[in-house]
Design a protein around this motif. Sequence first.
Motif, short mmCIF file in Angstrom:
data_model
loop_
_atom_site.label_atom_id
_atom_site.label_comp_id
_atom_site.label_asym_id
_atom_site.label_seq_id
_atom_site.Cartn_x
_atom_site.Cartn_y
_atom_site.Cartn_z
N MET A 1 0.85 -1.19 0.00
CA MET A 1 0.00 0.00 0.00
C MET A 1 0.89 1.25 0.00
O MET A 1 1.79 1.38 0.83
N THR A 2 0.61 2.17 -0.90
CA THR A 2 1.40 3.38 -0.98
C THR A 2 1.01 4.33 0.13
O THR A 2 0.00 4.15 0.82
N GLU A 3 1.84 5.36 0.30
CA GLU A 3 1.57 6.34 1.36
C GLU A 3 0.28 7.10 1.09
O GLU A 3 -0.49 7.40 2.02
N THR A 4 0.03 7.41 -0.20
CA THR A 4 -1.21 8.13 -0.54
C THR A 4 -2.44 7.30 -0.22
O THR A 4 -3.42 7.80 0.35
N GLU A 5 -2.40 6.01 -0.57
CA GLU A 5 -3.53 5.14 -0.26
C GLU A 5 -3.73 4.99 1.25
O GLU A 5 -4.85 4.95 1.74
N GLY A 6 -2.63 4.90 1.97
CA GLY A 6 -2.73 4.80 3.43
C GLY A 6 -3.37 6.04 4.03
O GLY A 6 -4.20 5.95 4.93
N ASN A 7 -2.97 7.22 3.54
CA ASN A 7 -3.58 8.46 4.04
C ASN A 7 -5.08 8.50 3.72
O ASN A 7 -5.88 8.98 4.53
N ARG A 8 -5.43 8.00 2.51
CA ARG A 8 -6.84 8.01 2.14
C ARG A 8 -7.65 7.09 3.07
O ARG A 8 -8.75 7.42 3.49
N VAL A 9 -7.09 5.94 3.40
CA VAL A 9 -7.77 5.01 4.32
C VAL A 9 -7.92 5.64 5.70
O VAL A 9 -8.98 5.53 6.34
N LEU A 10 -6.88 6.32 6.17
CA LEU A 10 -6.96 6.97 7.48
C LEU A 10 -8.01 8.07 7.49
O LEU A 10 -8.75 8.25 8.46
N VAL A 11 -8.10 8.83 6.40
CA VAL A 11 -9.10 9.90 6.31
C VAL A 11 -10.50 9.32 6.36
O VAL A 11 -11.39 9.82 7.06
N LYS A 12 -10.72 8.21 5.59
CA LYS A 12 -12.05 7.58 5.61
C LYS A 12 -12.39 7.03 6.99
O LYS A 12 -13.52 7.16 7.47
N ALA A 13 -11.38 6.42 7.65
CA ALA A 13 -11.63 5.89 8.98
C ALA A 13 -11.95 7.00 9.97
O ALA A 13 -12.85 6.86 10.82
N ALA A 14 -11.24 8.12 9.85
CA ALA A 14 -11.50 9.25 10.75
C ALA A 14 -12.90 9.82 10.49
O ALA A 14 -13.62 10.17 11.44
N ALA A 15 -13.28 9.90 9.22
CA ALA A 15 -14.62 10.42 8.90
C ALA A 15 -15.70 9.49 9.44
O ALA A 15 -16.72 9.94 9.98
N ARG A 16 -15.47 8.17 9.31
CA ARG A 16 -16.46 7.21 9.82
C ARG A 16 -16.54 7.30 11.35
O ARG A 16 -17.63 7.23 11.92
N ALA A 17 -15.40 7.47 11.99
CA ALA A 17 -15.40 7.59 13.45
C ALA A 17 -16.13 8.85 13.89
O ALA A 17 -16.90 8.83 14.87
N ARG A 18 -15.88 9.96 13.18
CA ARG A 18 -16.59 11.19 13.53
C ARG A 18 -18.09 11.03 13.35
O ARG A 18 -18.88 11.55 14.14
N TYR A 19 -18.48 10.30 12.30
CA TYR A 19 -19.92 10.09 12.06
C TYR A 19 -20.56 9.33 13.22
O TYR A 19 -21.61 9.73 13.74
N TRP A 20 -19.92 8.23 13.64
CA TRP A 20 -20.50 7.44 14.70
C TRP A 20 -20.46 8.18 16.04
O TRP A 20 -21.36 8.02 16.88
#
Length: 455
Positions: A1-20
Motif C-alpha cells: 500500500m502506498t503512502e497516498t492510499e494509506g492516508n486516504r484510508v486513514l481519512v475515511k476511517a476518521a470520517a467514519r469515526a466522527r460520524y458514529w
Amino acid sequence: MTETEGNRVLVKAAARARYWLRVLHDDLWTVRPDPLPASLWLRWLPHGVLWLAAFGVTLGGVAQLGDNGHLAFGPAFAIALASGGAIVLAMWRPIAGWWLSMAGTVVGAVEVHGKLAMVAEVTFTWPWTVAGIIAHLFVMLLLALRVRTRVSVEALALTALVTYVLEGVWGGSHYQPTGIIAVVLSAVVVVLGIALRGRREARAELVQQTSLTAEERARRTLLEERSRIARELHDVVAHHMSVISIQAQVAPHLVEQPSQELVENLASIRQNALEALTELRRVLGVLRSENPEDPYGLGAPGTGAAPDAPQPTLDRLDALIENTRAAGLDVATEVKGRARPYAPGVELSAYRIVQEALSNALRHAPGSRVRVEVAHVPDGLRLAVTNSRPQQPVPPSPGAGHGLLGMRERATMLGGNVTANRTRQGGFTVEAFLPRDGTPPTSPPDPSPTGVVTP
C-alpha cells in the motif's frame, strides 16, 4: 500500500469515526423527557412497583456498600441513591436515568476498588453490586421500551464497554466478578424491551390503519351514494330538457304567422336544450359506466337491473310496500293530507328514503311491525318510518352500514333534513322533511314528529 492510499484510508476511517461519534452524541447525550405512560389495564401499578424497586435498591445498596464495601455511610448512601434514583429518573427521562445508573456504578467501583482485600473472608461483588445490577436492569428495560432500537443497542454496547474496562482492563484483587452476568442480563432485558416496544407499536399502527380504513370506507360510501344521487337526478333533468326541446319546437305552430324573432328565439331555445341534453347524456354515460348491480332493489339480486329504467316517484310507494310485505315484514301505512305536486327530485328522494328505511327494518329488525306515514303539509312532505323491536334473531348484515348517510345526503341536497333515533320500546324510527319545491322553506319546519305511533 502506498503512502497516498494509506492516508486516504486513514481519512475515511476518521470520517467514519466522527460520524458514529456524532450519532452517539445525538442519541445518548440528551435529557429529553419521555414519560412512561399509564398501563391500559394496570393503570399506575407499574409506576408504584418501580418506586418500590428504587426504594429497595437504595436500602440494599447502602447495606452492601457499607458492610462489605467498607464505605462510610455518606458515600455509600450517595452511590446507592444514584442507583435507586436512576430507576425513578428513567420513568420520565430514560437516557438520563441510564447515565445516572452508569455513573453510580463507575463511582461505586472506584470507591470500593482499594478496599476489596481488606477482609479476606469477605468477597465483594465487583464492579457491579447486586443492587446496581438490579437497578440497571430496570433502567435498561425502561430505556428499551421507549427509545429506538439503535439507541438501546448503543446503551447496551457502552454498558459492556465500561464493564470490560473496569473488570478486564483495570481489575482488582479478591473480588467476585459480576461483569459477564451484568452484561448478559442487560442484553436479555434489552431484547425483551425491544420486543415489547415493537409489539406496542404494531398494535398502535394496526389501530391507526383500522381507523383510516373505516374513514376511507365511509368516504368511499359517501362518494358512491352521491354518484347514485347524481345519476338519478340527471335522469330527471334530462327529462325536463327533452320537454323544453319539444315545446320549443311545437310552439311556433301554435301561433298564426309568428314573427321571425319569435321563431329564431324558439329555435335557439330548442338548440340550447338539445346541446344541454347531449351533454347530460354524455355525463350519464360516464356515471352509468360502472353498471352497478341493482343498487336500489329495482330488480332481483344479481340481475343487473337496467340503469335506464324510469326513476321512481311517490306513485310507486304502494308497490314498494307490497314488495316489503311479501318479504315477510308487517307494514302498515297512513297518508295524511292531500297530495300536491312536488318537484321530481323531491318525489325521487322521498321514495328512496322510504325504501332505505324499509330495507334497514328488514335487515336489522326481522319480524317487527313497521308503520309508514306520509304527510302532505303546506310547505313540503313529511315522512316517518317506525319499526318495533325485532322479534327474530338479527342476522349479520353484509352492508356498509351507511344507509342513513345516503338519506341525509338526499334530504340536505333538497334543503330538508332526516333524523333517526331509537324508540323507548326498543325499535327505530326515521323521520324526514323535504321542502315542496326542493328549496329550503322561508320559515323553519316544525321539528315535531308527524304523529308517529311508536309500536
